[in-house]
Design a protein around this motif. Structure first.
Motif, mmCIF file in Angstrom:
data_model
loop_
_atom_site.group_PDB
_atom_site.id
_atom_site.type_symbol
_atom_site.label_atom_id
_atom_site.label_comp_id
_atom_site.label_asym_id
_atom_site.label_seq_id
_atom_site.Cartn_x
_atom_site.Cartn_y
_atom_site.Cartn_z
ATOM 1 N N ARG A 240 -91.177 16.527 -6.878
ATOM 2 C CA ARG A 240 -92.052 15.403 -7.219
ATOM 3 C C ARG A 240 -93.494 15.887 -7.169
ATOM 4 O O ARG A 240 -93.891 16.590 -6.243
ATOM 5 C CB ARG A 240 -91.855 14.273 -6.218
ATOM 6 N N LYS B 102 -88.037 7.641 -9.730
ATOM 7 C CA LYS B 102 -88.294 6.243 -9.385
ATOM 8 C C LYS B 102 -88.001 6.038 -7.902
ATOM 9 O O LYS B 102 -86.947 6.415 -7.408
ATOM 10 C CB LYS B 102 -87.393 5.354 -10.223
ATOM 11 N N ASP B 103 -88.974 5.453 -7.206
ATOM 12 C CA ASP B 103 -88.794 5.109 -5.805
ATOM 13 C C ASP B 103 -88.596 3.600 -5.741
ATOM 14 O O ASP B 103 -89.550 2.829 -5.881
ATOM 15 C CB ASP B 103 -90.015 5.533 -4.983
ATOM 16 N N ASP C 80 -83.371 8.417 -9.347
ATOM 17 C CA ASP C 80 -83.724 7.582 -8.211
ATOM 18 C C ASP C 80 -83.894 8.468 -6.976
ATOM 19 O O ASP C 80 -82.977 9.210 -6.615
ATOM 20 C CB ASP C 80 -82.617 6.552 -7.997
ATOM 21 N N CYS D 210 -84.237 9.510 -15.945
ATOM 22 C CA CYS D 210 -84.815 8.860 -14.781
ATOM 23 C C CYS D 210 -83.896 9.106 -13.586
ATOM 24 O O CYS D 210 -82.682 8.943 -13.688
ATOM 25 C CB CYS D 210 -84.953 7.362 -15.037
ATOM 26 N N GLU E 47 -90.449 1.509 -2.811
ATOM 27 C CA GLU E 47 -91.862 1.207 -3.010
ATOM 28 C C GLU E 47 -92.140 0.628 -4.392
ATOM 29 O O GLU E 47 -93.278 0.329 -4.729
ATOM 30 C CB GLU E 47 -92.708 2.472 -2.808
ATOM 31 N N ASN E 48 -91.102 0.569 -5.223
ATOM 32 C CA ASN E 48 -91.212 0.101 -6.599
ATOM 33 C C ASN E 48 -92.297 0.871 -7.364
ATOM 34 O O ASN E 48 -93.200 0.280 -7.955
ATOM 35 C CB ASN E 48 -91.465 -1.403 -6.653
ATOM 36 N N SER E 49 -92.213 2.218 -7.319
ATOM 37 C CA SER E 49 -93.191 3.054 -8.017
ATOM 38 C C SER E 49 -92.476 4.199 -8.728
ATOM 39 O O SER E 49 -91.355 4.564 -8.385
ATOM 40 C CB SER E 49 -94.229 3.596 -7.041
ATOM 41 N N ASN E 50 -93.162 4.740 -9.722
ATOM 42 C CA ASN E 50 -92.629 5.839 -10.519
ATOM 43 C C ASN E 50 -93.489 7.081 -10.329
ATOM 44 O O ASN E 50 -94.708 6.979 -10.167
ATOM 45 C CB ASN E 50 -92.603 5.472 -12.005
ATOM 46 N N TYR E 51 -92.834 8.239 -10.388
ATOM 47 C CA TYR E 51 -93.534 9.506 -10.223
ATOM 48 C C TYR E 51 -93.076 10.487 -11.286
ATOM 49 O O TYR E 51 -91.987 10.360 -11.844
ATOM 50 C CB TYR E 51 -93.260 10.103 -8.835
ATOM 51 N N ASP F 227 -97.798 15.087 -7.685
ATOM 52 C CA ASP F 227 -98.848 14.084 -7.532
ATOM 53 C C ASP F 227 -99.270 13.613 -8.921
ATOM 54 O O ASP F 227 -99.494 14.422 -9.818
ATOM 55 C CB ASP F 227 -100.024 14.719 -6.787
ATOM 56 N N PRO F 228 -99.413 12.315 -9.133
ATOM 57 C CA PRO F 228 -99.795 11.835 -10.465
ATOM 58 C C PRO F 228 -101.271 12.019 -10.795
ATOM 59 O O PRO F 228 -101.744 11.501 -11.783
ATOM 60 C CB PRO F 228 -99.423 10.343 -10.411
#
Length: 163
Positions: free
Chosen positions: A108, A145-146, A77, A75, A149-153, A110-111
């Protein structure tokens, strides 16, 4: 008697010549095999060096996600990546000795189902030697992990080892 001894000497010379030719062919064969083994060993050394660099990168706390001082090796950051990239633009001396001649790019994605769509890419480190014979790439997936924005990619780290 003279012709018989001459014939016997010629026979011995031909036998010696044939043995010499066989020995030369065997020597050339052994040298070619050793050269091939050396190339294989060199390729194996390059692959091990690339894996070593990937392991060093996996345990760099400068980019890893951390939760209560617990590091997650797969992971990264995004905020730390951006900060580390800026730091490396000014001071690379310590990391040159640790990382060597490699290039590190974090991408990164796009999900969405179209996984080939790049959203953002960071070239973190690129230490290309003045003269190099080639490069060996390695890619491995990671979690980005961002924390703002508290989001994962989904992301991919691309390592390129210069040789």
């Amino acid at each position: 008697m003279n012709k018989k001894s001459q014939l016997q000497i010629m026979e011995n010379v031909f036998v010696m010549l044939i043995i010499f030719i066989i020995l030369v062919i065997a020597f050339v064969f052994v040298m070619v095999m050793q050269k091939s083994e050396q190339k294989d060993k060199l390729e194996e050394y390059k692959e091990l060096e690339l894996i070593k660099k990937a392991q060093v990168l996996n345990f760099l706390p400068e980019m890893q996600c951390s939760d209560n001082n617990n590091l997650d090796p797969d992971c990264y950051d995004i905020l730390k990546i951006k900060t580390f990239k800026k730091y490396l633009e000014t001071d690379q001396l310590y990391y040159r000795s640790m990382l060597g001649y490699i290039k590190i790019v974090v991408t990164r994605y796009d999900p969405s189902p179209d996984i080939n769509k790049e959203i953002e890419s960071w070239e973190i480190y690129d230490n290309k030697p003045e003269e190099y014979n080639g490069e060996m790439p390695l890619q491995f997936p990671v979690l980005l992990k961002d924390v703002t924005e508290n989001s994962n990619y989904f992301g991919i780290i691309k390592l390129t080892l210069y040789s």
